[in-house]
Design an enzyme around this catalytic site. Structure first.
Site, PDB file in Angstrom:
ATOM      1  N   SER A 179       0.773  -1.241  -0.039  1.00 24.22           N
ATOM      2  CA  SER A 179      -0.013   0.018  -0.194  1.00 24.22           C
ATOM      3  C   SER A 179       0.724   1.364   0.046  1.00 24.22           C
ATOM      4  CB  SER A 179      -1.135  -0.103   1.353  1.00 24.22           C
ATOM      5  OG  SER A 179      -0.301  -0.210   2.475  1.00 24.22           O
ATOM      6  N   HIS A 207      -5.343  -3.223  -3.092  1.00 22.08           N
ATOM      7  CA  HIS A 207      -4.991  -2.303  -4.088  1.00 22.08           C
ATOM      8  C   HIS A 207      -4.607  -2.987  -5.287  1.00 22.08           C
ATOM      9  CE1 HIS A 207      -4.004   0.995  -1.096  1.00 22.08           C
ATOM     10  NE2 HIS A 207      -3.698   0.023  -0.118  1.00 22.08           N
ATOM     11  N   LYS A 239     -11.608   0.828  -2.067  1.00 22.63           N
ATOM     12  CA  LYS A 239     -10.466   1.168  -3.190  1.00 22.63           C
ATOM     13  C   LYS A 239     -11.298   1.326  -4.411  1.00 22.63           C
ATOM     14  CE  LYS A 239      -7.684   0.888   0.753  1.00 22.63           C
ATOM     15  NZ  LYS A 239      -7.164   0.023   1.521  1.00 22.63           N
TER      16      LYS A 239
HETATM   17  C1  LIG Z   1      -7.180  -0.080   3.019  1.00 23.91           C
HETATM   18  C2  LIG Z   1      -6.307  -1.694   3.402  1.00 23.91           C
HETATM   19  C3  LIG Z   1      -7.124  -2.294   4.257  1.00 23.91           C
HETATM   20  C4  LIG Z   1      -8.278  -1.961   5.215  1.00 23.91           C
HETATM   21  O1  LIG Z   1      -9.414  -1.886   4.287  1.00 23.91           O
HETATM   22  P1  LIG Z   1     -10.587  -0.956   4.880  1.00 23.91           P
HETATM   23  O2  LIG Z   1     -11.739  -1.432   4.442  1.00 23.91           O
HETATM   24  O3  LIG Z   1     -10.202   0.381   4.555  1.00 23.91           O
HETATM   25  O4  LIG Z   1     -10.649  -1.169   6.317  1.00 23.91           O
HETATM   26  C5  LIG Z   1      -6.433  -3.519   4.513  1.00 23.91           C
HETATM   27  N1  LIG Z   1      -5.171  -4.021   3.851  1.00 23.91           N
HETATM   28  C6  LIG Z   1      -4.729  -3.085   2.837  1.00 23.91           C
HETATM   29  C7  LIG Z   1      -3.506  -3.632   2.177  1.00 23.91           C
HETATM   30  C8  LIG Z   1      -5.339  -1.886   2.678  1.00 23.91           C
HETATM   31  O5  LIG Z   1      -4.649  -0.975   1.804  1.00 23.91           O
END
Ligand SMILES: *Cc1c(COP(=O)(O)O)cnc(C)c1O
Length: 388
Positions: A179, A207, A239
């Site tokens: 990330s 991602h 995302k």
């Molecule tokens: C954003 C993210 C999460 C958390 O997801 P949310 O739905 O925002 O709680 C978990 N793992 C990764 C790699 C992320 O980028």
């Protein structure tokens, strides 16, 4: 108890002194390439809305329509009476799309990761995590009671050595796309390693899902890995899908096990049905409109080519996350602030999110950006980078 106030205050002071204090922005508009803050418009390069779906009219319409039918709140947890038709339809569509027998929705990715890790693992087990894994994966591994081991970023040989030295049931956990760095895990090699050692591989593709792979199926699709190679696939809906929540996909046994045992699934209110309905339309757009991924890939190349010509400190990423390494937290913050004055919104990512000395500007591109907007980003970066 004065001690709690003292401790809280001490940390705040320290963060301020070290340029690590975080402040929230308050948006006055929908998510998109142009957003409004305090009455001023900014070009946005810090959102994870990679396909430009967060405010897509069809996604919004599905949300509104489902809210009219199902209301806003789900009213209860999934196991009581909070599970409704949009949840079921979305789970079925996600299972089909990821080529897995089943999928299970969670209210957030953070909850999904903790839920999976604490359900699968127990004392006496081994959990191996990449050093750069997302905080929720690291936390889940620590909470699980298993022996927690981190391995050097993307270093499959180092992992193999660590696995050879340990015994007990083993789970290897990685981000599909990291990330804060934007690079990808060597999933095919990791899968071979795990299959050979009778370990399970879990991939968090927050991602990669919707962005990577010939059909947007994510990092596992790009690597051609099915459920036998990656028994636990997790991805978020907040995302590329532009909505909220997350899912875990895998075998019948995994999903039933999570429904019965995952405390983060059982003891929490179900995602609003309208979010599930909106996500289903997002998934349809993701599948039908390949141009979004193609356009995004073009923007990523355009940015990387331009940044290379300007000798900007690119990192080895082919994803929509294109960080520029700054190093010093104060300088990253100053660059971000200067770009913001000029109408560009780019986050300065600092410790503890990234290791000390590797503060960076985390630029994220979206299919909603135009090539001209990327050119403007490059011009502004070139203009500001050399300044002290
Ligand atoms: C954003 C993210 C999460 C958390 O997801 P949310 O739905 O925002 O709680 C978990 N793992 C990764 C790699 C992320 O980028």
């Amino acid at each position: 108890m004065a001690i709690f106030s003292q401790r809280l205050g001490g940390v705040l002071d320290q963060r301020k002194q070290q340029d690590l204090y975080r402040q929230r922005l308050t948006l006055e508009s929908a998510q998109g390439p142009l957003i409004r803050l305090q009455g001023r418009e900014y070009l946005n390069f810090c959102s994870n809305d990679y396909l430009g779906l967060a405010a897509h009219p069809r996604v919004v319409a599905a949300f509104v329509e489902a809210a009219a039918t199902y209301g806003v709140g789900s009213g209860a947890s999934h196991l009581v009476c909070g599970h409704s038709t949009p949840h079921r339809e979305l789970e079925e569509a996600l299972a089909e799309f990821t080529g897995r027998p089943r999928a299970l929705l969670f209210s957030s990715g953070y909850a999904a990761n903790i839920g999976v890790l604490t359900t699968l693992l127990q004392r006496g087990d081994q959990v191996f995590e990449d050093r750069l894994n997302h905080a929720s994966l690291l936390d889940g591994g620590l909470y699980s009671g298993a022996r927690f081991r981190r391995f050097a970023h993307n270093d499959v040989s180092a992992l193999a050595l660590q696995m050879d030295k340990a015994d007990g049931p083993a789970l290897v956990v990685v981000d599909g796309v990291f990330s804060m760095d934007g690079d990808t895990a060597p999933l095919a090699e990791l899968a071979t390693l795990c299959v050979g050692r009778d370990a399970w591989l879990m991939v968090d593709d927050a991602h990669g899902f919707g962005v990577m792979g010939p059909n947007g199926g994510g990092s596992t699709e790009a690597a051609g890995l099915g459920v036998e190679d990656v028994p636990v696939l997790m991805a978020t809906l907040g995302k590329a899908l532009g909505t909220a929540g997350a899912f875990v996909a895998g075998s019948e046994l995994l999903i039933e096990g999570l429904i019965q045992q995952a405390r983060n699934y059982i003891y929490t209110t179900a995602l609003p049905p309208a979010v599930a309905a909106a996500s289903l339309v997002s998934l349809t757009l993701l599948r039908e409109e390949a141009w979004r991924r193609e356009h995004l890939a073009g923007l990523i190349n355009r940015f990387r080519d331009g940044a290379q010509q300007l000798a900007l400190p690119l990192m080895p990423s082919r994803s929509a996350i294109q960080p520029l390494l700054v190093g010093d937290a104060a300088r990253a913050l100053a660059l971000s602030a200067r770009l913001r004055e000029q109408g560009l919104l780019i986050g300065a990512i600092r410790p503890p999110t990234v290791p000390a000395g590797t503060s960076r500007l985390r630029i994220t591109l979206s299919a909603a950006h135009t090539p001209q907007q990327v050119d403007r980003l490059l011009e502004q970066l070139a203009h500001n980078w050399g300044q002290p």
